[in-house]
Design an enzyme around this catalytic site. Structure first.
Site, PDB file in Angstrom:
ATOM      1  N   TYR A   1      44.476  25.346  32.811  1.00  0.00           N
ATOM      2  CA  TYR A   1      45.192  26.445  33.474  1.00  0.00           C
ATOM      3  C   TYR A   1      44.717  27.786  32.917  1.00  0.00           C
ATOM      4  O   TYR A   1      44.131  27.852  31.847  1.00  0.00           O
ATOM      5  CB  TYR A   1      46.694  26.338  33.208  1.00  0.00           C
ATOM      6  CG  TYR A   1      47.392  25.261  33.984  1.00  0.00           C
ATOM      7  CD1 TYR A   1      47.576  25.377  35.353  1.00  0.00           C
ATOM      8  CD2 TYR A   1      47.879  24.133  33.346  1.00  0.00           C
ATOM      9  CE1 TYR A   1      48.228  24.397  36.063  1.00  0.00           C
ATOM     10  CE2 TYR A   1      48.540  23.139  34.052  1.00  0.00           C
ATOM     11  CZ  TYR A   1      48.713  23.276  35.410  1.00  0.00           C
ATOM     12  OH  TYR A   1      49.367  22.313  36.122  1.00  0.00           O
TER      13      TYR A   1
ATOM     14  N   GLN B   1      46.583  11.648  38.425  1.00  0.00           N
ATOM     15  CA  GLN B   1      46.119  12.472  39.558  1.00  0.00           C
ATOM     16  C   GLN B   1      46.803  12.113  40.875  1.00  0.00           C
ATOM     17  O   GLN B   1      47.143  12.983  41.663  1.00  0.00           O
ATOM     18  CB  GLN B   1      44.608  12.356  39.708  1.00  0.00           C
ATOM     19  CG  GLN B   1      43.900  13.549  39.093  1.00  0.00           C
ATOM     20  CD  GLN B   1      42.394  13.428  39.134  1.00  0.00           C
ATOM     21  OE1 GLN B   1      41.850  12.414  39.559  1.00  0.00           O
ATOM     22  NE2 GLN B   1      41.716  14.466  38.693  1.00  0.00           N
TER      23      GLN B   1
ATOM     24  N   ARG C   1      48.592  16.911  34.017  1.00  0.00           N
ATOM     25  CA  ARG C   1      47.348  16.929  34.800  1.00  0.00           C
ATOM     26  C   ARG C   1      46.268  16.164  34.053  1.00  0.00           C
ATOM     27  O   ARG C   1      45.308  16.734  33.543  1.00  0.00           O
ATOM     28  CB  ARG C   1      46.990  18.358  35.126  1.00  0.00           C
ATOM     29  CG  ARG C   1      47.884  18.755  36.288  1.00  0.00           C
ATOM     30  CD  ARG C   1      47.796  20.110  36.712  1.00  0.00           C
ATOM     31  NE  ARG C   1      47.989  20.144  38.164  1.00  0.00           N
ATOM     32  CZ  ARG C   1      47.838  21.231  38.876  1.00  0.00           C
ATOM     33  NH1 ARG C   1      47.493  22.350  38.310  1.00  0.00           N
ATOM     34  NH2 ARG C   1      48.030  21.198  40.171  1.00  0.00           N
TER      35      ARG C   1
ATOM     36  N   SER D   1      49.058  19.548  43.123  1.00  0.00           N
ATOM     37  CA  SER D   1      47.726  19.542  43.747  1.00  0.00           C
ATOM     38  C   SER D   1      47.811  19.154  45.217  1.00  0.00           C
ATOM     39  O   SER D   1      47.198  19.803  46.069  1.00  0.00           O
ATOM     40  CB  SER D   1      46.799  18.564  43.022  1.00  0.00           C
ATOM     41  OG  SER D   1      46.476  19.065  41.756  1.00  0.00           O
TER      42      SER D   1
ATOM     43  N   ASP E   1      50.207  13.801  41.382  1.00  0.00           N
ATOM     44  CA  ASP E   1      50.220  15.251  41.172  1.00  0.00           C
ATOM     45  C   ASP E   1      50.638  15.997  42.448  1.00  0.00           C
ATOM     46  O   ASP E   1      49.806  16.340  43.289  1.00  0.00           O
ATOM     47  CB  ASP E   1      48.817  15.663  40.700  1.00  0.00           C
ATOM     48  CG  ASP E   1      48.711  17.134  40.366  1.00  0.00           C
ATOM     49  OD1 ASP E   1      49.676  17.881  40.617  1.00  0.00           O
ATOM     50  OD2 ASP E   1      47.657  17.542  39.855  1.00  0.00           O
TER      51      ASP E   1
END
Ligand code: NAD
Length: 393
Positions: A233, A131, A126, A137, A134
């Site tokens: 996280y 991005q 991440r 997500s 990902d």
């Protein structure tokens, strides 16, 4: 290099790893694209649409003969279809998909034994430059949206306040537990539908994001200073912390019509945030959507893909909400896959650069060896002494 898109076989899985509009990006990169017949049908993409985009329609066996296989679910995450697909894997094949390797390390070991190279997209780091690759997500975002729709559909009341000639209806109170990617989208969706929304997360950094969506952040007097990892996280906290958290959350849960549970700790069982006793204190007709049901559940009594009614409160445990909006989740997944694959090609596939963080973190096995340290540990294998050698294709 020939890249194949296979049809998903997992029950209820309607997504496809590549959509027609994403085909030209691969052909422009010099890759030939083949698609298993009907691979995109459940997501709303016909074979003709793939043909028009420059792909060739093939059988499943022909797809598995390609150099690189793209799937939404691969390895153990493909369920009962995995053994047959495993036996189709040829030496040197590259598989890219979501393998849930922490839950299914054995399937990863089997892929290694077949001599395949397996890249698990859940392991994409991440970091800013990754991005657009990902998948966690892109899929969690839509899952958060669908969770609220599911709750709204199940709830015996409407979400917005409404003033009519027949009287005024008060807005529903929605509580979102866990305000990561799914939680933030759940908050935004519930707000758009007119609910009164509050949210809680163990990571204090989230407060501002919750408030920027117009929701109330539930403050609990808990020591949360060490609750976040460097990667953003949540960390697992002690049982004493969770007990105190449940005690403090009790009143907020009791006052909610809808609770959307999204709290997860990567690679571990989900924390229990809502007990049976807390459910019993909710008003009859209340709805809990436990998005963590597959990982043990945030709510006591929830069960994967089951609807459970406890004291008049409906507890839903959907495990594949992204598959309920397959047209768009496939579109986002395809963008993730194309960015990832073109990155790998740039890095010199199949001699994946070991120094590249994205390649290194996602590579589960190659050259007949399970190379990912964490997955090796899960599979009960000793650590590899030296960095993995280049694959023998
Ligand atoms: P996740 O699915 O692992 O967890 C969901 C949420 O549950 C998290 O916000 C977590 O803090 C929360 N949670 C865990 N235990 C809890 C508890 N006991 N009580 C309340 N909440 C609890 O996380 P995610 O949604 O995949 O992502 C988490 C964060 O990662 C994001 O908010 C973001 O900061 C970061 N992220 C970064 C990138 C990037 O830079 N490329 C991409 C995505 C996410």
């Amino acid at each position: 290099m020939k890249v194949a898109v296979v049809k998903e076989t997992f029950p209820g899985e309607r997504r496809v790893a590549l959509v027609p509009s994403a085909v030209p990006a691969l052909t422009k990169a010099g890759l030939a694209v083949v698609v298993e017949a009907d691979a995109g049908r459940a997501a709303g993409f016909s074979d003709d649409a793939y043909r028009a985009a420059g792909a060739t329609i093939v059988s499943r066996d022909e797809a598995f003969a390609a150099d690189c296989i793209l799937a939404v679910r691969a390895g153990g995450a493909a369920g009962a279809g995995w053994p047959a697909d495993r036996d189709r894997l040829r030496r040197g094949a590259i598989v890219i998909g979501m393998c849930d390797p922490l839950s299914f390390p054995e399937a990863c070991r089997e892929a290694a034994e077949r001599g395949a190279s397996l890249f698990s997209l859940e392991l994409v780091p991440r970091i800013t430059r990754a991005q657009s690759m990902d998948v966690l997500s892109s899929q969690a975002n839509i899952a958060g949206y669908r969770a609220v729709l599911l709750a709204a559909h199940t709830l015996p009341r409407i979400l917005p306040m409404m003033t009519t000639a027949a009287g005024t209806l008060t807005p529903a109170k929605v509580l979102v537990l866990g305000a990561g990617v799914a939680g933030l989208q759940a908050i935004a969706t519930a707000k758009r539908l007119g609910a009164q929304v509050s949210a809680y997360d163990v990571r204090p950094a989230v407060k501002e994001q919750v408030q920027s969506l117009g929701a109330k952040f539930v403050e609990l007097p808990l020591e949360t200073g060490s609750s976040e990892t460097a990667g953003g996280y949540a960390k697992a906290m002690g049982e004493e912390f969770y007990a105190k958290q449940r005690e403090l959350l009790g009143k907020v849960v009791a006052d909610s019509d809808v609770v959307i549970c999204t709290a997860l700790i990567p690679g571990q069982k989900a924390p229990v945030l809502v007990t049976r006793e807390m459910v019993a204190r909710m008003r009859p007709g209340g709805v809990i959507v436990d998005m963590a049901a597959e990982r043990g559940g945030n709510c006591e009594g929830s069960a994967p893909d089951q609807t459970v009614v406890v004291d008049g409160v409906t507890i839903l445990g959907p495990t594949n909400l992204p598959a309920d909006a397959p047209f768009h989740t496939s579109q986002l997944f395809a963008k993730n896959v194309v960015t990832f694959l073109t990155h790998l090609v740039k890095e010199g596939l199949p001699d994946v650069a070991p120094g590249d963080e994205i390649c290194r973190d996602t590579l589960v096995c190659r050259g007949g060896e399970l190379v990912h340290p964490k997955i090796r540990e899960r599979a009960g294998l000793p650590p590899l002494d030296a960095p993995a050698a280049s694959p023998t294709t």
